[in-house]
Design an enzyme around this catalytic site. Structure first.
Site, short mmCIF file in Angstrom:
data_model
loop_
_atom_site.label_atom_id
_atom_site.label_comp_id
_atom_site.label_asym_id
_atom_site.label_seq_id
_atom_site.Cartn_x
_atom_site.Cartn_y
_atom_site.Cartn_z
N HIS A 256 -36.71 63.56 14.21
CA HIS A 256 -36.92 62.51 15.14
C HIS A 256 -36.82 63.00 16.46
O HIS A 256 -35.81 63.91 16.53
CB HIS A 256 -36.42 61.13 15.00
N ASP A 307 -40.29 56.37 8.59
CA ASP A 307 -41.40 56.79 7.73
C ASP A 307 -40.92 56.92 6.20
O ASP A 307 -41.56 56.70 5.43
CB ASP A 307 -42.70 57.77 8.01
N1 ACO Z 1 -39.06 69.05 8.13
C1 ACO Z 1 -38.74 70.59 8.66
N2 ACO Z 1 -38.20 71.20 9.64
C2 ACO Z 1 -38.41 70.13 10.69
C3 ACO Z 1 -38.61 68.88 10.61
C4 ACO Z 1 -39.20 68.44 9.42
N3 ACO Z 1 -39.53 67.33 8.93
N4 ACO Z 1 -38.61 68.18 11.65
C5 ACO Z 1 -38.37 68.95 12.62
N5 ACO Z 1 -38.10 70.30 11.82
C6 ACO Z 1 -37.74 71.44 12.55
C7 ACO Z 1 -38.76 72.11 13.24
O1 ACO Z 1 -39.42 73.14 12.36
C8 ACO Z 1 -37.97 72.87 14.47
O2 ACO Z 1 -37.37 73.94 13.86
P1 ACO Z 1 -37.45 75.51 14.64
O3 ACO Z 1 -36.94 75.20 15.91
O4 ACO Z 1 -36.69 76.43 13.85
O5 ACO Z 1 -38.88 75.65 15.10
C9 ACO Z 1 -36.95 71.92 14.70
O6 ACO Z 1 -36.57 71.11 13.48
C10 ACO Z 1 -37.23 70.95 15.80
O7 ACO Z 1 -38.42 70.45 15.42
P2 ACO Z 1 -39.62 69.88 16.58
O8 ACO Z 1 -40.80 69.66 15.78
O9 ACO Z 1 -39.63 70.63 17.90
O10 ACO Z 1 -38.94 68.34 16.95
P3 ACO Z 1 -39.91 67.47 17.70
O11 ACO Z 1 -38.98 66.53 18.38
O12 ACO Z 1 -40.88 68.12 18.64
O13 ACO Z 1 -40.56 66.62 16.64
C11 ACO Z 1 -41.01 65.25 14.85
C12 ACO Z 1 -40.13 65.56 16.12
C13 ACO Z 1 -42.75 65.29 15.21
C14 ACO Z 1 -40.83 63.81 14.21
C15 ACO Z 1 -40.78 66.10 13.71
O14 ACO Z 1 -39.24 66.02 13.10
C16 ACO Z 1 -41.60 66.25 12.70
O15 ACO Z 1 -42.75 66.74 12.78
N6 ACO Z 1 -41.15 65.44 11.54
C17 ACO Z 1 -42.09 65.36 10.34
C18 ACO Z 1 -42.98 64.36 10.58
C19 ACO Z 1 -42.30 62.94 10.74
O16 ACO Z 1 -41.72 62.41 9.90
N7 ACO Z 1 -42.96 62.09 11.65
C20 ACO Z 1 -42.47 60.72 11.76
C21 ACO Z 1 -41.81 60.70 13.03
S1 ACO Z 1 -41.05 58.80 13.37
C22 ACO Z 1 -42.63 58.11 13.85
O17 ACO Z 1 -43.37 58.70 14.54
C23 ACO Z 1 -42.78 56.67 13.49
#
Ligand code: ACO
Length: 370
Positions: A256, A307
């Site tokens: 998140h 989610d």
């Molecule tokens: N699975 C694996 N790795 C992850 C995940 C995940 N679900 N979420 C984050 N990471 C990793 C990223 O790959 C990144 O790694 P890196 O630094 O080695 O590249 C690091 O954690 C930071 O992640 P970001 O994507 O930069 O974090 P951001 O704050 O931009 O994104 C988000 C947040 C979009 C929710 C992300 O965690 C994600 O894509 N999760 C999966 C989708 C999801 O569940 N979305 C629902 C969110 S809640 C809502 O909107 C209602």
């Protein structure tokens, strides 16, 4: 000028609707844990719109207004019948809500009173649209809303034509509360950017629905259901998740932008998932989810978001997985409309800048010399 990728940590608005401080989520200053335990979704809608809980007569009036406005213009239902087969229900919802604006005579009335009336209609009619489409695509006739039912009960009733159980109504009511608002999440921000041009509320909501649809936002709940279906059994969790982690794939429903120590909504949904999957004999879904959580948390330090467990909760309630995100939209309609009305009250055009990274000092080259 240096860009902040994804606007992380940027405070882009003042709002008195919802706060997230030190991992604690509050609507109007009330901890969401308390609301999830004690409130009706309608009380939460009132709270988000008015900044305080309703008294008895205010709640009665809101319930009456929501009930009386739940029916959708016949033209909208007829239009839904004509939409192509196999289209995602979020695309249907985005289109049908846009259409609602065509049939709303107050669509262009920008007074606060008219915007509240439109918010009531949007809140009341979104469940009707989602349920109607869910039936139309199966060749069934839509079920008319029952103005005496709560929003949670009415939606489940319109899906099946049968009175839902008290357990299902209670669980769905709680899920609606947990998803109702979340400060400047991507779809709410999109809605606020849109209406900050002083365009109409329907345009703002259409932006929001389109934004929620994406798998990094509201679309993640459906993606979690797809992952659970692909894994298929408890014993397959370990190899599946290991392969995904080794290949740096995202595990949907984890991580998140704001919560780094856990999403306060997830614990509710985890408990609901445990109880509901047991009731319907689908405990393996819960067990698989717990196993996935253990692995992703221990290996990546990522925690489940709202989610993740909502996927097994909605599956246990017998809902189809491509309706999970539209259901999120039904709930978030309360927050979107609250934020849109707040934006109108104290508006300024939202127009940030970009850090330019393209070439400079270029010249026009005639086409035959390129
Ligand atoms: N699975 C694996 N790795 C992850 C995940 C995940 N679900 N979420 C984050 N990471 C990793 C990223 O790959 C990144 O790694 P890196 O630094 O080695 O590249 C690091 O954690 C930071 O992640 P970001 O994507 O930069 O974090 P951001 O704050 O931009 O994104 C988000 C947040 C979009 C929710 C992300 O965690 C994600 O894509 N999760 C999966 C989708 C999801 O569940 N979305 C629902 C969110 S809640 C809502 O909107 C209602």
């Amino acid at each position: 000028m240096t860009a902040t990728k994804g606007l992380e940590g940027i405070i882009a608005a003042q709002s008195s609707i919802c706060s997230i401080v030190d991992g604690v989520l509050c609507y109007g200053g009330i901890n969401v844990d308390e609301l999830a335990e004690k409130a009706s979704f309608e009380e939460v809608v009132y709270l988000l719109w008015n900044g305080k809980l309703p008294n008895r007569s205010q709640l009665d009036e809101l319930n009456k207004n929501l009930g009386e406005n739940a029916a959708v213009p016949k033209e909208v239902i007829d239009s839904i019948r004509s939409y192509p087969q196999g289209v995602h229900p979020m695309a249907i919802l985005r289109t049908a809500v846009s259409l609602l604006g065509l049939y709303d005579q107050e669509a262009q009335d920008m007074s606060a009173e008219a915007n509240l009336r439109k918010s009531i209609r949007l809140m009341a009619q979104t469940p009707t649209i989602v349920a109607a489409y869910a039936r139309i695509r199966k060749g069934l006739e839509p079920v008319d809303p029952d103005p005496k039912m709560s929003l949670a009960e009415n939606f489940l009733y319109m899906l099946t034509g049968e009175k839902p159980s008290e357990t299902a109504i209670k669980a769905f009511n709680t899920a609606l509360i947990l998803h109702a608002d979340h400060e400047l999440n991507a779809s709410t921000f999109a809605a606020r950017v849109t209406v900050a041009t002083l365009t109409d509320i329907y345009s703002g909501i259409v932006s929001a629905i389109g934004t929620l649809k994406g798998p990094l936002h509201g679309g993640a709940n459906e993606a979690v259901a797809a992952m659970l279906a692909e894994i298929g059994s408890l014993e397959n969790v370990e190899p599946y998740i290991r392969h995904a982690l080794d290949n740096k794939q995202k595990i949907m429903g984890f991580g998140h932008r704001v919560y780094k120590n856990g999403d306060p909504r997830a614990k509710w949904l985890r408990e609901m998932s445990k109880a509901l999957t047991k009731q319907v004999g689908k405990e393996e879904l819960y067990q698989m989810s717990v196993k996935i959580e253990e692995m992703v948390t221990s290996e990546k330090g990522l925690l489940p978001n709202v989610d993740f467990y909502s996927a097994s909760v909605y599956t246990a309630l017998g809902l189809e997985s491509d309706l999970f995100t539209p259901i999120f939209a039904i709930s978030r309609m309360s927050g979107w409309t609250a934020h849109i009305m707040e934006q109108y009250e104290n508006n300024r055009l939202i127009r940030p800048r970009a850090e330019y990274t393209g070439p400079v000092n270029q010249h026009y080259i005639p086409i035959d010399q390129r």
